[in-house]
Design a protein around this motif. Structure first.
Motif, mmCIF file in Angstrom:
data_model
loop_
_atom_site.group_PDB
_atom_site.id
_atom_site.type_symbol
_atom_site.label_atom_id
_atom_site.label_comp_id
_atom_site.label_asym_id
_atom_site.label_seq_id
_atom_site.Cartn_x
_atom_site.Cartn_y
_atom_site.Cartn_z
ATOM 1 N N PRO A 315 0.767 -1.253 -0.071
ATOM 2 C CA PRO A 315 0.141 -0.047 -0.144
ATOM 3 C C PRO A 315 0.842 1.506 -0.152
ATOM 4 O O PRO A 315 0.463 2.324 -0.895
ATOM 5 C CB PRO A 315 -0.991 -0.092 1.249
ATOM 6 N N SER A 316 2.182 1.272 0.852
ATOM 7 C CA SER A 316 3.028 2.272 0.875
ATOM 8 C C SER A 316 3.382 2.627 -0.555
ATOM 9 O O SER A 316 3.383 3.821 -1.111
ATOM 10 C CB SER A 316 3.814 2.062 1.522
ATOM 11 N N THR A 319 0.784 4.098 -2.757
ATOM 12 C CA THR A 319 0.606 5.573 -2.477
ATOM 13 C C THR A 319 1.579 6.603 -3.034
ATOM 14 O O THR A 319 1.243 7.454 -3.718
ATOM 15 C CB THR A 319 0.635 5.819 -1.033
ATOM 16 N N PHE A 369 -0.485 0.392 8.811
ATOM 17 C CA PHE A 369 -1.138 0.893 7.541
ATOM 18 C C PHE A 369 -0.921 2.343 7.629
ATOM 19 O O PHE A 369 -0.277 2.762 6.391
ATOM 20 C CB PHE A 369 -2.600 0.596 7.505
ATOM 21 N N TRP A 370 -1.588 3.133 8.318
ATOM 22 C CA TRP A 370 -1.412 4.827 8.235
ATOM 23 C C TRP A 370 0.149 5.203 8.078
ATOM 24 O O TRP A 370 0.440 5.904 7.364
ATOM 25 C CB TRP A 370 -2.328 5.340 9.164
ATOM 26 N N MET A 373 1.470 4.414 4.731
ATOM 27 C CA MET A 373 1.110 5.170 3.937
ATOM 28 C C MET A 373 1.739 6.825 4.016
ATOM 29 O O MET A 373 2.075 7.420 2.883
ATOM 30 C CB MET A 373 -0.568 5.621 4.061
ATOM 31 N N GLY A 376 4.847 6.512 2.423
ATOM 32 C CA GLY A 376 4.607 6.538 0.700
ATOM 33 C C GLY A 376 4.456 7.901 0.138
ATOM 34 O O GLY A 376 5.238 8.287 -0.926
#
Length: 523
Positions: A315-316, A319, A369-370, A373, A376
């Motif tokens: 996910p990173s 992003t 997760f965040w 992110m 990223g």
């Protein structure tokens, strides 16, 4: 040749862009994809952990030697021919690596694969930049940046998936179809700019090439092998360090005094490029360092598989991929690179500080997760502004030399990062362990309570009293080591974050430069 004669439009530009991004991705994914397969390779080859590390070291040395020479080779052989030859060398060596029957055969082919790969990285950047008109070059950097930033994080999950479902040679075999297609597209669509007269064999600075290869190769060797060999307590590491310093001195003296240098060091008189090379080094340190440390922590401390650890980083990367074109557009609208780069550095500090706060011996997957992110987002705000800022006050062929410097420093930053993190963690583990063991005192009521509880639990499960006592002490030692390891990871996050924070005021002091970088004469 006119400046815009390399600019392409329509489908032709799309094909060239895809080819160049694929080649950059191929090269970078190959630096990290192999990490998760080392255990399988070691078993197959009957090698020790120290010996199998050469598979990574050889590739990195080949890579870092060829990057600063790319501008010269492009000029000498024509960029299209040099790029196509590098793709073919990389692809053929990928096949040979997969078929290697002994460790040292594999190490040799990995070195040659690294030589082919180093050229792909810098040349693909120049090719992408040149096929776009000047006003769209911020966007061109964004597209190239996708490969450079996303590549290191794609490697571990892809490698984990291949090793779990197939066997380690397929890590190399997946390069072959992509390499064949990329070589064909390069020969068909990529153009070479017209350079001046080629140098004859007698004019080529052969000694410069030898001194540079020896200096950079020795440095990379020291960084890759230092921790395992116990740094300067090892006569081999000491010898390579002396070689590195000696050859670096000879290289600088040679390039500064010769008429036709292989690397134009005078380009470093440019203040923006000097700062840009330092920032590229720090960016490589953060990019490769965080890509190295987070999977290490999740696998060693949380017990995740290589595939799970790799997936955590995806996910990173997405992003970063999503934000890159947006950052390119922001730059095209006239926002100063230094403000974006300073914000990116600050956000990377925030990501590190977040990591410092959340990691424990049993942090859940959701907690990352965040935080990732944010990593990223920070990386997307660093790559294009730092690259364009470094090259923005250079002209003509200086740009090619500048791109080679920033590319080499980003790679070396990654090598320094991993070497320093590994050494630092070993030292911090010893330090934290000696601190914690002082509190393990038989007279300490908390220790006694925990110890007696474990002994009772083991005896309840059928252990003899003596065995139960030994098992309880072993369990407590394991618990201490888990805590020690987490404290060391926290230190790493904190110090990397502080390093990025310190850069912010220095970036803000840089000269303003136009967002449009003329890269027509690069390489």
């Amino acid at each position: 040749m006119e400046q815009n004669s390399l600019v392409e439009y329509g489908w032709r530009r799309v094909i060239i862009t895809i080819t160049a991004v694929l080649c950059a991705l191929l090269e970078i994914v190959d630096t990290t994809i192999i990490n998760v397969a080392l255990n399988d390779m070691r078993g197959n080859m009957g090698a020790t952990l120290s010996e199998i590390g050469w598979v990574i070291t050889a590739y990195a040395i080949g890579n870092v030697i060829v990057v600063p020479l790319t501008s010269f080779f492009s000029q000498q052989f024509g960029r299209r021919n040099y790029f196509a030859a590098s793709i073919i060398l990389f692809t053929v060596c990928s096949f040979l690596c997969g078929n290697a029957t002994s460790l040292w055969e594999l190490v040799l082919f990995r070195f040659l694969q690294g030589v082919g790969g180093g050229a792909l990285l810098v040349t693909s950047q120049t090719i992408i930049t040149e096929v776009y008109p000047i006003e769209k070059r911020g966007m061109a950097q964004a597209i190239y940046g996708l490969g450079v930033i996303v590549g290191p994080t794609l490697g571990p999950p892809l490698g984990g998936y291949i090793v779990e479902n197939y066997s380690w040679p397929y890590i190399f075999y997946i390069n072959i179809p992509i390499g064949v297609i990329a070589a064909m597209l390069t020969l068909r669509f990529v153009k070479s700019p017209k350079y001046g007269e080629k140098k004859s064999a007698s004019e080529i600075d052969w000694w410069g090439i030898v001194f540079l290869a020896a200096a950079v190769g020795s440095l990379q060797f020291v960084l890759e092998r230092g921790q395992e060999e116990d740094w300067f307590n090892s006569s081999m590491i000491l010898a390579f360090t002396v070689c590195c310093v000696l050859f670096l001195y000879l290289f600088i003296w040679r390039e500064w005094t010769i008429k036709n240098p292989i690397v134009e060091l005078k380009v470093l008189r440019n203040a923006n490029l000097r700062v840009g090379t330092i920032l590229s080094f720090i960016m490589g340190f953060g990019l490769y360092g965080s890509t190295f440390i987070i999977p290490l922590y999740t696998q060693n401390n949380l017990g995740w598989t290589a595939y799970q650890a790799g997936l955590l980083m995806v996910p990173s990367s997405l992003t970063t991929a999503f934000m890159m074109p947006i950052i390119g557009q922001i730059l095209q609208r006239g926002v100063k690179q230094k403000y974006l780069a300073a914000l990116g550095m600050f956000l990377f500090f925030a990501f590190c500080f977040w990591g410092y706060r959340i990691i424990t011996p049993d942090t859940g997957a959701d907690a990352f997760f965040w935080m990732l992110m944010l990593r990223g987002l920070a990386m997307s705000m660093l790559f294009i502004p730092v690259t364009t800022l470094s090259l923005s006050t250079l002209r003509g062929q200086e740009i090619g030399q500048g791109a080679a410097f920033t590319g080499m420093m980003r790679q070396l930053g990654g090598s320094f990062g991993i070497a320093l993190i590994t050494t630092f963690m070993t030292r911090q583990n010893a330090l934290h362990r000696s601190d914690m063991i002082r509190h393990i005192d038989p007279n300490n009521p908390l220790f006694q309570q925990k110890y007696q509880g474990l002994v009772a639990n083991f005896m309840h499960h059928g252990m003899a009293p003596n065995t139960a006592k030994a098992a309880a002490l072993q369990a407590m030692d394991g618990s201490v080591m888990g805590q020690v390891s987490v404290l060391s990871y926290m230190d790493v996050f904190l110090y990397i974050g502080v390093m990025f924070l310190i850069c912010v005021p220095f970036i803000l002091m840089l000269k303003n430069a136009s967002g449009k970088v003329d890269m027509a004469a690069a390489h």
